[in-house]
Design an enzyme around this catalytic site. Structure first.
Site, PDB file in Angstrom:
ATOM      1  N   CYS A   1      -8.374  18.822 -10.971  1.00 58.33           N
ATOM      2  CA  CYS A   1      -7.023  18.261 -11.003  1.00 58.33           C
ATOM      3  C   CYS A   1      -6.659  17.560  -9.703  1.00 58.33           C
ATOM      4  O   CYS A   1      -5.766  16.714  -9.686  1.00 58.33           O
ATOM      5  CB  CYS A   1      -5.992  19.342 -11.334  1.00 58.33           C
TER       6      CYS A   1
ATOM      7  N   HIS B   1     -17.971  17.749   4.378  1.00 64.24           N
ATOM      8  CA  HIS B   1     -16.922  17.617   3.351  1.00 64.24           C
ATOM      9  C   HIS B   1     -17.176  18.562   2.181  1.00 64.24           C
ATOM     10  O   HIS B   1     -16.265  19.288   1.753  1.00 64.24           O
ATOM     11  CB  HIS B   1     -16.865  16.171   2.846  1.00 64.24           C
TER      12      HIS B   1
END
Length: 426
Positions: A50, A98
């Site tokens: 999401c 990351h």
């Protein structure tokens, strides 16, 4: 070979952009089977949640193959209308950092939330099943998952961690002051919907209605909380007394539309209604916000709750970052040797094939040899091969990641004729 990640998330773009680039599981599975259509990409994992859509890939050259990765991203999402500033593009060490931050929930909207690690595992499993990963991404994602687990077990970052669903309920609580005299309608019956229901009950909500496309799933969830299941299409007609609507479906289109909401509000004589849409793509048509008496919030409106969460977890995030830095350093050391592993494996495999072939030939000339003598000959042949290869293997290993690496790889390839594996070597 280079590692890259191309993506966008809640930090770079708002929900109305993220939803355009959301990638369904079906699209990921289909797209991975056509990876060979994109030049320069040899391995890939696609992560879409999401709050983010990302492609991790192993490419021949990060600069030359950027367009291929971008094209693959657009094909998976079905959206080509993008500005460069939407995306981040990290290579090699920054890519690893990351991914480890993502798996450790430091890059999440809600720092410390637990869903992201399982989402990373699922994304990797889908790619592995589609044969879209090999040595580099297998190594990287195994380590990322391990890092995420370490952060959750060695720090208190997940202790009393809030979730998106919890933040939605906190937002409702902030608006109403108390939920003890309120009722709620939840669209969806998945993990997010269950967490929402649990958090609502914990805050004293009077009654819960659950709507889902599969009515039996709505019933199962409703029964857990002494609630009531309602049909998906008729939810807002059946649940006339609700004050709060929380949506968290995986639908690719709006499930709450202006016309039905307007009818709902008319029947209630415009009694205030709070709608919190925590789905991406969004479940609620933005025009619903124009209806009198309706307050519409989406996932990006949870910022106040998120800020409190970040302040509470600053120290734990610092401890988590130390673990991530340690794991990044460790895997970079391991990757230093991966570039030479293919040629070392080919050399070792060729030597082993020759050894087995020659031992087999020798056995045909020694028909009366016993098992003990055979083992002695086999061991001797293994030791000869091992000692002959020790020096070239050591030199190759030491050259990995240095300016001499290519020179020694080329030399070993030519000296041992490893360019083509001939039938005679099998």
């Amino acid at each position: 070979m280079q590692l890259i990640v191309l993506g966008l998330n809640h930090k770079t773009v708002p929900v109305e952009v993220r939803e355009r680039f959301a990638i369904s599981a079906d699209n990921i599975q289909q797209g991975l089977h056509h990876l060979e259509d994109y030049e320069g990409i040899s391995e890939t994992v696609v992560l879409s949640t999401c709050n983010r859509s990302e492609i991790y890939a192993v490419v021949d050259d990060a600069e030359e193959n950027f367009s291929s990765v971008k094209e693959f991203f657009f094909a998976l999402s079905g959206c080509h209308d993008a500005k460069d500033e939407y995306f981040y593009y990290y290579t090699d060490k920054k890519c690893i950092e990351h991914l480890f931050s993502v798996a450790s929930s430091l890059d999440s909207l809600i720092v410390g939330e637990g869903q992201i690690l399982s989402q990373v595992k699922k994304a990797y499993a889908i790619a592995r099943e589609a044969d879209a990963t090999n040595t580099i991404l297998n190594t990287l994602f195994h380590r990322a998952i391990t890092t995420g687990k370490r952060v959750r077990t060695e720090t208190r970052i997940a202790f009393n961690a809030v979730s998106v669903s919890y933040a939605a309920v906190q937002l409702a609580l902030k608006i109403f002051g108390t939920l003890e005299n309120s009722s709620a309608l939840i669209y969806g019956a998945g993990q997010m919907a269950e967490l929402t229901a649990r958090n609502l009950i914990g805050k004293g909500i009077k009654k819960i209605y659950v709507a889902n496309r599969h009515f039996d799933k709505a019933q199962i969830l409703a029964e857990q909380f002494n609630g009531q299941a309602v049909g998906f299409r008729e939810a807002m007609r059946k649940a006339n007394d609700v004050d709060i609507v929380v949506t968290s479906t995986g639908a690719p289109h709006y499930v709450v539309k202006p016309w039905e909401t307007q009818l709902f509000m008319s029947r209630r004589q415009n009694k205030p209604l709070v709608i919190i849409d925590i789905a991406v793509p969004r479940d609620v048509d933005p025009d619903v916000a124009e209806i009198k008496g309706v307050e519409l919030y989406n996932i990006d409106d949870l910022e106040a709750v998120v800020e409190d969460n970040i302040k509470e977890r600053e120290y734990e995030a610092f401890q988590a970052q130390k673990i991530i830095d340690e794991e990044v350093t460790s895997i970079l050391e391991r990757f230093q040797y991966l570039s030479c592993q293919p040629i070392m494996a080919r050399l070792s495999n060729k030597a082993e094939r020759i050894r087995r072939r020659e031992v087999k030939r020798a056995m045909t000339k020694l028909p009366n040899i016993n098992e003990s003598e055979y083992r002695a000959i086999r061991h001797m042949s293994q030791m000869i091969v091992r000692k002959l290869l020790r020096e070239p293997m050591t030199i190759l290993n030491k050259s990995a990641g240095t300016a001499d690496e290519k020179y020694y790889i080329d030399a070993i390839t030519k000296l041992f004729k490893l360019e083509v594996l001939k039938e005679s070597d099998n």
